[in-house]
Design a protein around this motif. Sequence first.
Motif, PDB file in Angstrom:
ATOM      1  N   THR A   1      13.355  -3.099 -40.068  1.00  0.00           N
ATOM      2  CA  THR A   1      13.474  -4.498 -40.478  1.00  0.00           C
ATOM      3  C   THR A   1      12.106  -5.093 -40.779  1.00  0.00           C
ATOM      4  OG1 THR A   1      15.477  -4.766 -39.168  1.00  0.00           O
ATOM      5  CG2 THR A   1      14.308  -6.778 -39.785  1.00  0.00           C
ATOM      6  N   THR A   2      11.146  -4.873 -39.892  1.00  0.00           N
ATOM      7  CA  THR A   2       9.801  -5.417 -40.066  1.00  0.00           C
ATOM      8  C   THR A   2       9.096  -4.799 -41.261  1.00  0.00           C
ATOM      9  OG1 THR A   2       9.539  -5.942 -37.736  1.00  0.00           O
ATOM     10  CG2 THR A   2       7.521  -5.580 -38.980  1.00  0.00           C
ATOM     11  N   LEU A   3       9.177  -3.497 -41.382  1.00  0.00           N
ATOM     12  CA  LEU A   3       8.436  -2.797 -42.436  1.00  0.00           C
ATOM     13  C   LEU A   3       9.036  -2.985 -43.821  1.00  0.00           C
ATOM     14  CD1 LEU A   3       7.670   0.514 -40.505  1.00  0.00           C
ATOM     15  CD2 LEU A   3       6.101  -1.400 -40.936  1.00  0.00           C
TER      16      LEU A   3
ATOM     17  N   ASP B   1       4.618  -7.878 -35.944  1.00  0.00           N
ATOM     18  CA  ASP B   1       5.320  -8.519 -37.058  1.00  0.00           C
ATOM     19  C   ASP B   1       4.358  -9.333 -37.927  1.00  0.00           C
ATOM     20  OD1 ASP B   1       7.758  -7.446 -36.244  1.00  0.00           O
ATOM     21  OD2 ASP B   1       8.424  -9.291 -35.244  1.00  0.00           O
ATOM     22  N   VAL B   2       3.448 -10.059 -37.290  1.00  0.00           N
ATOM     23  CA  VAL B   2       2.483 -10.883 -38.029  1.00  0.00           C
ATOM     24  C   VAL B   2       1.509  -9.995 -38.801  1.00  0.00           C
ATOM     25  CG1 VAL B   2       0.580 -12.534 -37.803  1.00  0.00           C
ATOM     26  CG2 VAL B   2       2.692 -12.875 -36.506  1.00  0.00           C
TER      27      VAL B   2
ATOM     28  N   ASP C   1      -0.097  -7.811 -44.241  1.00  0.00           N
ATOM     29  CA  ASP C   1      -0.226  -6.725 -45.219  1.00  0.00           C
ATOM     30  C   ASP C   1       0.557  -7.048 -46.486  1.00  0.00           C
ATOM     31  OD1 ASP C   1      -0.793  -3.987 -46.179  1.00  0.00           O
ATOM     32  OD2 ASP C   1       1.339  -3.636 -45.762  1.00  0.00           O
ATOM     33  N   ARG C   2       1.713  -7.644 -46.323  1.00  0.00           N
ATOM     34  CA  ARG C   2       2.570  -7.971 -47.456  1.00  0.00           C
ATOM     35  C   ARG C   2       2.096  -9.230 -48.185  1.00  0.00           C
ATOM     36  NH1 ARG C   2       6.621  -7.245 -45.023  1.00  0.00           N
ATOM     37  NH2 ARG C   2       7.323  -5.366 -46.016  1.00  0.00           N
ATOM     38  N   ALA C   3       1.599 -10.215 -47.423  1.00  0.00           N
ATOM     39  CA  ALA C   3       1.308 -11.528 -47.996  1.00  0.00           C
ATOM     40  C   ALA C   3      -0.060 -11.636 -48.648  1.00  0.00           C
ATOM     41  CB  ALA C   3       1.427 -12.593 -46.901  1.00  0.00           C
TER      42      ALA C   3
ATOM     43  N   PHE D   1      -6.042 -15.694 -32.605  1.00  0.00           N
ATOM     44  CA  PHE D   1      -5.230 -14.924 -33.544  1.00  0.00           C
ATOM     45  C   PHE D   1      -4.640 -15.837 -34.610  1.00  0.00           C
ATOM     46  CE2 PHE D   1      -1.277 -12.353 -34.496  1.00  0.00           C
ATOM     47  CZ  PHE D   1      -1.938 -11.376 -35.213  1.00  0.00           C
ATOM     48  N   ARG D   2      -4.171 -17.002 -34.218  1.00  0.00           N
ATOM     49  CA  ARG D   2      -3.637 -17.969 -35.192  1.00  0.00           C
ATOM     50  C   ARG D   2      -4.708 -18.399 -36.184  1.00  0.00           C
ATOM     51  NH1 ARG D   2       0.134 -22.035 -31.704  1.00  0.00           N
ATOM     52  NH2 ARG D   2       1.067 -20.341 -30.530  1.00  0.00           N
TER      53      ARG D   2
END
Length: 149
Positions: free
Chosen positions: A91-93, A43-44, A49-51, A6-7
Amino acid sequence: MMDHEFREFVDRVMDRCAIDDEDVKMLQRNILNDVVVTRDIIDVLVALDRAVAQSCKAYADYLVAVVVDFAVWENRPTGVIDRDKAHWLVTTLSAGEGPTVTAQRIAFEIAREAEHCDEALLAFAFAKGAAKEVARVAAGSTTRALLAN
């Protein structure tokens, strides 16, 4: 705790600044297939999705399905988004510059699927103007956007 595969997936996606259909297939079939999903993994995935500037529709669809399944059906109490889960989800979203369209869609789908949902997540899911944007994106537009708060 994230496993090694995953990393490596996260590092590869971040280096390329893109998630394509092949990445989604690899994530589904090889990386998260036999893994117990945790809040850390969610969270990752939401942070990716954001990054990542370029992500395919398949990633958004997969992310929505994974988060809804985890939050509503795998995480206790089953079918219920209590105050603790709602706080974590909001918080996460909404981290960073605000929720992405996919994050808003996740909140909406969780509110729709859960048997009971805390008002904090309901307010987030049905924020003014967000429902129209979620519907537009779900209908087929693949442009990545952040929703204005």
